[in-house]
Motif scaffolding. Structure first.
Motif, PDB file in Angstrom:
ATOM      1  N   ASP A   1     -13.148   5.956   1.225  1.00 30.68           N
ATOM      2  CA  ASP A   1     -13.793   7.116   1.146  1.00 30.68           C
ATOM      3  C   ASP A   1     -14.852   6.836   0.217  1.00 30.68           C
ATOM      4  N   ALA A   2     -15.672   8.042  -0.449  1.00 31.35           N
ATOM      5  CA  ALA A   2     -16.862   7.870  -1.136  1.00 31.35           C
ATOM      6  C   ALA A   2     -16.093   6.950  -2.680  1.00 31.35           C
ATOM      7  N   GLU A   3     -15.023   6.854  -2.995  1.00 31.15           N
ATOM      8  CA  GLU A   3     -14.610   6.366  -4.193  1.00 31.15           C
ATOM      9  C   GLU A   3     -14.423   4.881  -3.903  1.00 31.15           C
ATOM     10  N   ALA A   4     -14.180   4.439  -2.554  1.00 33.57           N
ATOM     11  CA  ALA A   4     -13.835   2.940  -2.418  1.00 33.57           C
ATOM     12  C   ALA A   4     -14.898   2.366  -1.805  1.00 33.57           C
ATOM     13  N   THR A   5     -15.116   0.781  -1.748  1.00 30.19           N
ATOM     14  CA  THR A   5     -16.177   0.203  -1.429  1.00 30.19           C
ATOM     15  C   THR A   5     -15.229  -1.015  -0.733  1.00 30.19           C
ATOM     16  N   ILE A   6     -16.250  -1.438   0.448  1.00 30.23           N
ATOM     17  CA  ILE A   6     -15.841  -2.711   1.286  1.00 30.23           C
ATOM     18  C   ILE A   6     -17.217  -3.725   1.170  1.00 30.23           C
ATOM     19  N   ARG A   7     -16.748  -5.128   0.774  1.00 29.63           N
ATOM     20  CA  ARG A   7     -17.941  -6.182   0.616  1.00 29.63           C
ATOM     21  C   ARG A   7     -17.381  -7.273   1.269  1.00 29.63           C
TER      22      ARG A   7
ATOM     23  N   THR B   1     -13.830 -12.748   5.597  1.00 27.49           N
ATOM     24  CA  THR B   1     -12.860 -12.117   4.409  1.00 27.49           C
ATOM     25  C   THR B   1     -13.848 -11.100   3.753  1.00 27.49           C
ATOM     26  N   HIS B   2     -13.227  -9.958   3.729  1.00 27.88           N
ATOM     27  CA  HIS B   2     -13.912  -8.923   2.858  1.00 27.88           C
ATOM     28  C   HIS B   2     -13.057  -8.208   1.680  1.00 27.88           C
ATOM     29  N   HIS B   3     -13.477  -7.819   0.809  1.00 28.02           N
ATOM     30  CA  HIS B   3     -12.890  -7.303  -0.413  1.00 28.02           C
ATOM     31  C   HIS B   3     -13.017  -5.743  -0.456  1.00 28.02           C
ATOM     32  N   ILE B   4     -11.845  -4.838  -0.193  1.00 20.00           N
ATOM     33  CA  ILE B   4     -11.914  -3.446  -0.305  1.00 20.00           C
ATOM     34  C   ILE B   4     -11.383  -3.103  -1.631  1.00 20.00           C
ATOM     35  N   SER B   5     -12.445  -2.654  -2.603  1.00 15.90           N
ATOM     36  CA  SER B   5     -11.992  -2.008  -3.810  1.00 15.90           C
ATOM     37  C   SER B   5     -11.520  -0.457  -3.653  1.00 15.90           C
ATOM     38  N   GLY B   6     -10.478   0.050  -4.202  1.00 12.73           N
ATOM     39  CA  GLY B   6     -10.325   1.190  -4.200  1.00 12.73           C
ATOM     40  C   GLY B   6      -9.662   1.924  -2.980  1.00 12.73           C
ATOM     41  N   LEU B   7      -9.182   1.016  -2.040  1.00 10.59           N
ATOM     42  CA  LEU B   7      -8.430   1.428  -0.850  1.00 10.59           C
ATOM     43  C   LEU B   7      -7.301   2.575  -1.031  1.00 10.59           C
ATOM     44  N   LEU B   8      -7.612   3.668  -0.318  1.00  8.77           N
ATOM     45  CA  LEU B   8      -6.456   4.701  -0.591  1.00  8.77           C
ATOM     46  C   LEU B   8      -5.309   4.516   0.548  1.00  8.77           C
ATOM     47  N   GLY B   9      -4.161   4.655   0.219  1.00  9.19           N
ATOM     48  CA  GLY B   9      -3.069   4.592   1.261  1.00  9.19           C
ATOM     49  C   GLY B   9      -2.720   5.733   1.402  1.00  9.19           C
ATOM     50  N   ALA B  10      -2.308   6.048   2.820  1.00  9.23           N
ATOM     51  CA  ALA B  10      -2.087   7.520   3.428  1.00  9.23           C
ATOM     52  C   ALA B  10      -0.957   7.140   4.246  1.00  9.23           C
TER      53      ALA B  10
ATOM     54  N   PHE C   1      -1.582   3.913   6.628  1.00  9.19           N
ATOM     55  CA  PHE C   1      -2.966   3.302   6.961  1.00  9.19           C
ATOM     56  C   PHE C   1      -3.676   3.368   5.546  1.00  9.19           C
ATOM     57  N   GLY C   2      -4.763   2.870   5.693  1.00 12.59           N
ATOM     58  CA  GLY C   2      -5.648   2.740   4.565  1.00 12.59           C
ATOM     59  C   GLY C   2      -6.902   3.714   4.786  1.00 12.59           C
TER      60      GLY C   2
ATOM     61  N   ILE D   1       0.962  -1.106   0.100  1.00 18.41           N
ATOM     62  CA  ILE D   1       0.068   0.085   0.041  1.00 18.41           C
ATOM     63  C   ILE D   1       0.743   1.318   0.032  1.00 18.41           C
ATOM     64  N   ALA D   2       0.734   2.357  -1.118  1.00 15.19           N
ATOM     65  CA  ALA D   2       1.503   3.108  -1.123  1.00 15.19           C
ATOM     66  C   ALA D   2       0.796   4.429  -0.848  1.00 15.19           C
ATOM     67  N   ASP D   3       1.240   5.461  -0.350  1.00 16.41           N
ATOM     68  CA  ASP D   3       0.780   6.900  -0.061  1.00 16.41           C
ATOM     69  C   ASP D   3       0.136   7.533  -1.389  1.00 16.41           C
ATOM     70  N   GLY D   4      -1.079   7.752  -1.380  1.00 13.06           N
ATOM     71  CA  GLY D   4      -1.619   8.704  -2.392  1.00 13.06           C
ATOM     72  C   GLY D   4      -2.265   7.640  -3.547  1.00 13.06           C
ATOM     73  N   GLN D   5      -2.133   6.425  -3.480  1.00 13.53           N
ATOM     74  CA  GLN D   5      -2.488   5.519  -4.619  1.00 13.53           C
ATOM     75  C   GLN D   5      -3.484   4.411  -3.835  1.00 13.53           C
ATOM     76  N   ARG D   6      -4.259   4.063  -4.893  1.00 10.88           N
ATOM     77  CA  ARG D   6      -5.591   3.305  -4.400  1.00 10.88           C
ATOM     78  C   ARG D   6      -5.381   1.704  -4.913  1.00 10.88           C
ATOM     79  N   HIS D   7      -5.830   0.863  -4.219  1.00 12.31           N
ATOM     80  CA  HIS D   7      -5.573  -0.535  -4.377  1.00 12.31           C
ATOM     81  C   HIS D   7      -6.817  -1.619  -4.069  1.00 12.31           C
ATOM     82  N   ASP D   8      -6.992  -2.658  -4.550  1.00 16.18           N
ATOM     83  CA  ASP D   8      -7.735  -3.476  -4.177  1.00 16.18           C
ATOM     84  C   ASP D   8      -7.090  -4.702  -3.441  1.00 16.18           C
ATOM     85  N   ILE D   9      -7.886  -5.049  -2.236  1.00 19.00           N
ATOM     86  CA  ILE D   9      -7.113  -5.987  -1.441  1.00 19.00           C
ATOM     87  C   ILE D   9      -8.121  -6.481  -0.625  1.00 19.00           C
ATOM     88  N   ALA D  10      -7.740  -7.956  -0.234  1.00 18.16           N
ATOM     89  CA  ALA D  10      -8.580  -8.824   0.531  1.00 18.16           C
ATOM     90  C   ALA D  10      -8.191  -8.658   2.055  1.00 18.16           C
TER      91      ALA D  10
END
Length: 704
Positions: free
Chosen positions: A131-137, A72-81, A127-128, A15-24
């Protein structure tokens, strides 16, 4: 658009600062933190290696209803900070309160509540953020509906603000700490909403058989909206077939036929109201023997291709390039072309049946398959619509790449009269990379049509390229619409979607089988320019609604040149129907000698509208040509110079000589409207009134 890595391979260390990731991740605990009346949730999660880390959930994100400890949850668009740092030693002060400034960080970009929560928690490691651009399912083994959306990757990162005031929290741009430059932005024209004529319902009880209309343009909304907003429209924006589709036409006496298509022929001889020249016309009434109850659209394999290039982020009701060729940014809060496109695409998906299959392609400088082709019944359609609404714009426009990605999804699928394979393009039609030449693009779409893959173009914005849309929609199986209101388009979809996607007749040819007449012009076909002295060709006929027995857009008009006074008009019509059946018929049509003679009101209305459209095209083409030649040669080369399909605005100007002609044309239309008894033609009279009122501005005319 976000930079996502593969879900299964992503770990906390990636997870990199300022980038988005998909992660389980595995969910462990949740805690709510009050930040000045706003709730931020702190989640403790673990990646697949067991490494625990913090995720902050912002107040504007989706409600967390589906979290389960140990699942287990799938996070789409997790923003690294990165952790929040203290104020820098800068001597700069906040322009509002004079407080100390620190360098902005990624967490600041998602709101002050998240920044306060990170500070309260004294987070010392990355940390991750959801926000409004990301989802967790939550991942469920028994899930019956599939969300098969794949976000479009690019190299962009989230840009933090330049500075943050530690006292008041204000975001401060670096330029604010210098002397401000003069603001020379160009103000945009006020939005003026016009209301188009509502089409008759496809379920009208008064219908007996389905009408037919030529492919190509299905409205002249772009022409009308340009005028309403103070621009001179592109001449191609008022095509004859688009104008005809605003009206219903008597088609003539029904004849017995075993074919689905039942053409009817009528003639007119009339003097032109402006030139006085005698003109002879043949109308081909477009009717069918197919009853409304028997009509059923085929199963659809539909791929929506959404233009997400930079120009789609410009205002919906203004030009991306002004009259000087300068780009114009959208005003804060203004609706953009992409807003209208995503809203319209979501509405379009509501028309699909469970057995239909849907795919989605996003494209800018390259194409991305956002959703693979899958039947609607097993797809999580609310999730897909949510993803569509979250799409962002940027980059150049490679229309070729977008189309080829769609064709690749469709070309190997089932074909035949019971399946329609169709690409729906939502774009402003301004390609500037890849194949951009008109002949190249025409060949691209024509080759797909040979394989049975047809195209519908949905033009976005006032500056949508009407010329390119007009050319491409003349290809077999194609049609196009201009959106001037996403709400209006949604209403239209509900009334005629099944007709929009179901071509019924292909390759209608009308051959003059004698030497007594020649074809001088064709009105009402997108391939009108391809007519020869002897032959008229129409690529496609689509079903259309009827009103009191009259077909919407149900006419093609041929202007004839009489070669001999004793000439007979002999015709050979041929066409192919959707089921593959081929038909030919020979007809002799009587052309009267007396002027001001019409076989019926249908041909009379078509003649009046064709003359009206021809006059407006002449005016618009003249103004655009003169605007392009008002200065000397500018041979300065710019690296980002506009492509051949990117249009600049031309202010609305009506030279005095045109105002005089428009006034004559207006009086003629009023008489024809009264004679044929169609009060809806009043909208054309009002449009001519508007143009005539521009005449006093002749001192501001574009100079020769």
């Amino acid at each position: 658009m976000t930079d996502h890595t593969d879900t299964m391979d992503t770990m906390y260390a990636d997870i990199a600062d300022g980038q988005r990731h998909d992660i389980a991740v595995e969910f462990i605990t949740r805690r709510a933190i009050d930040c000045d009346g706003k709730q931020v949730h702190r989640l403790l999660v673990a990646d697949q290696s067991g490494r625990q880390f913090t995720v902050l959930v912002t107040p504007d994100s989706e409600t967390l209803l589906d979290l389960k400890t140990g699942a287990t949850h799938h996070i789409s668009g997790l923003l690294g900070a990165a952790p929040v740092s203290a104020a820098s030693g800068s001597r700069d002060e906040c322009p509002d309160c004079g407080g100390a400034l620190r360098q902005g960080q990624t967490v600041d970009a998602v709101g002050s509540a998240a920044t306060r929560a990170a500070s309260q928690l004294s987070l010392e490691e990355s940390f991750g953020i959801i926000d409004a651009e990301a989802t967790i399912r939550r991942v469920r083994d028994d899930r019956s509906l599939v969300d098969d959306w794949t976000s479009m990757d690019n190299d962009e990162t989230i840009s933090p603000p330049d500075y943050i005031c530690e006292s008041c929290g204000r975001h401060v741009d670096a330029y604010e700490l210098r002397e401000p430059a003069e603001d020379d932005r160009i103000l945009e024209n006020q939005v003026m909403e016009s209301v188009s004529q509502a089409p008759a319902s496809a379920n009208s009880a008064s219908q007996e058989t389905v009408g037919l209309a030529a492919g190509g343009a299905k409205d002249v909304a772009n022409f009308r909206e340009n005028l309403a907003n103070g621009y001179t429209p592109q001449p191609e924006a008022i095509s004859d077939e688009g104008l005809f589709y605003d009206y219903h036409f008597e088609t003539g006496t029904r004849t017995e036929s075993d074919a689905l298509f039942a053409p009817r022929y009528a003639t007119a001889v009339t003097d032109h109201p402006l030139s006085g020249e005698t003109e002879r016309y043949l109308s081909v009434g477009l009717d069918s023997t197919l009853s409304v109850d028997e009509f059923e659209r085929p199963r659809l394999d539909l791929v929506a291709v959404l233009d997400v290039s930079g120009s789609m982020d410009s205002s919906f009701d203004a030009y991306y390039y002004d009259e000087h060729g300068h780009k114009r940014e959208a005003e804060d809060g203004a609706a953009t072309k992409l807003d209208a496109a995503t809203q319209s695409l979501c509405a379009l998906t509501e028309q699909l049946h469970d057995e239909d299959r849907l795919g989605v392609v996003l494209y800018n400088h390259r194409a991305h398959v956002a959703k693979s082709l899958r039947d609607v019944g097993t797809t999580d359609m609310p999730a897909i619509r949510r993803h569509i609404r979250e799409v962002a714009a940027g980059g150049s426009t490679n229309l070729e790449d977008g189309f080829e990605a769609a064709v690749d999804m469709l070309v190997d699928g089932a074909s035949g009269p019971n399946v329609e394979r169709r690409v729906v393009f939502m774009t402003d039609m301004m390609p500037n990379t890849g194949a951009t030449g008109e002949s190249e693009l025409t060949q691209l779409f024509a080759e797909a049509a040979v394989e049975g893959v047809h195209t519908t173009f949905i033009g976005m914005g006032l500056d949508a390229n009407a010329e390119l849309a007009d050319t491409l929609s003349g290809i077999r199986g194609a049609n196009h619409y201009f959106i001037h209101s996403a709400t209006e388009f949604e209403r239209r979809l509900g009334e005629e979607f099944d007709y929009m996607v179901t071509p019924l007749v292909y390759d209608l040819n009308l051959d003059l089988d004698a030497d007594g007449y020649e074809i001088e012009a064709v009105h009402g076909s997108p391939s009108a320019d391809a007519a020869t002295d002897r032959l008229m060709h129409v690529g496609t006929l689509f079903p259309s609604t009827k009103q009191d027995g009259e077909a919407r857009g149900g006419v093609i008009l041929v202007r004839l040149k009489q070669m001999r006074s004793d000439a007979d008009l002999d015709l050979v019509a041929s066409w192919t129907e959707r089921d593959g059946g081929e038909y030919t018929e020979r007809v002799t049509v009587d052309v009267p000698n007396e002027s001001d003679t019409y076989a019926h009101n249908g041909v009379r209305k078509a003649v009046a509208l064709a003359r009206y459209a021809r006059e407006l095209r002449t005016w618009a083409a003249d103004l655009h040509d003169r605007a392009d030649n008002t200065t000397g040669v500018d041979d300065w080369f710019l690296t980002d110079h506009r492509g051949e399909h990117e249009r600049t605005s031309v202010p609305l100007v009506v030279p005095e000589r045109y105002a005089e002609r428009f006034d004559q044309l207006r009086r003629y239309l009023v008489d024809e409207m009264d004679t044929v008894g169609d009060g809806t033609m009043e909208q054309e009279v009002e449009l001519l009134d508007q143009l005539c009122q521009q005449a006093p501005a002749t001192s501001n005319e574009v100079s020769d």
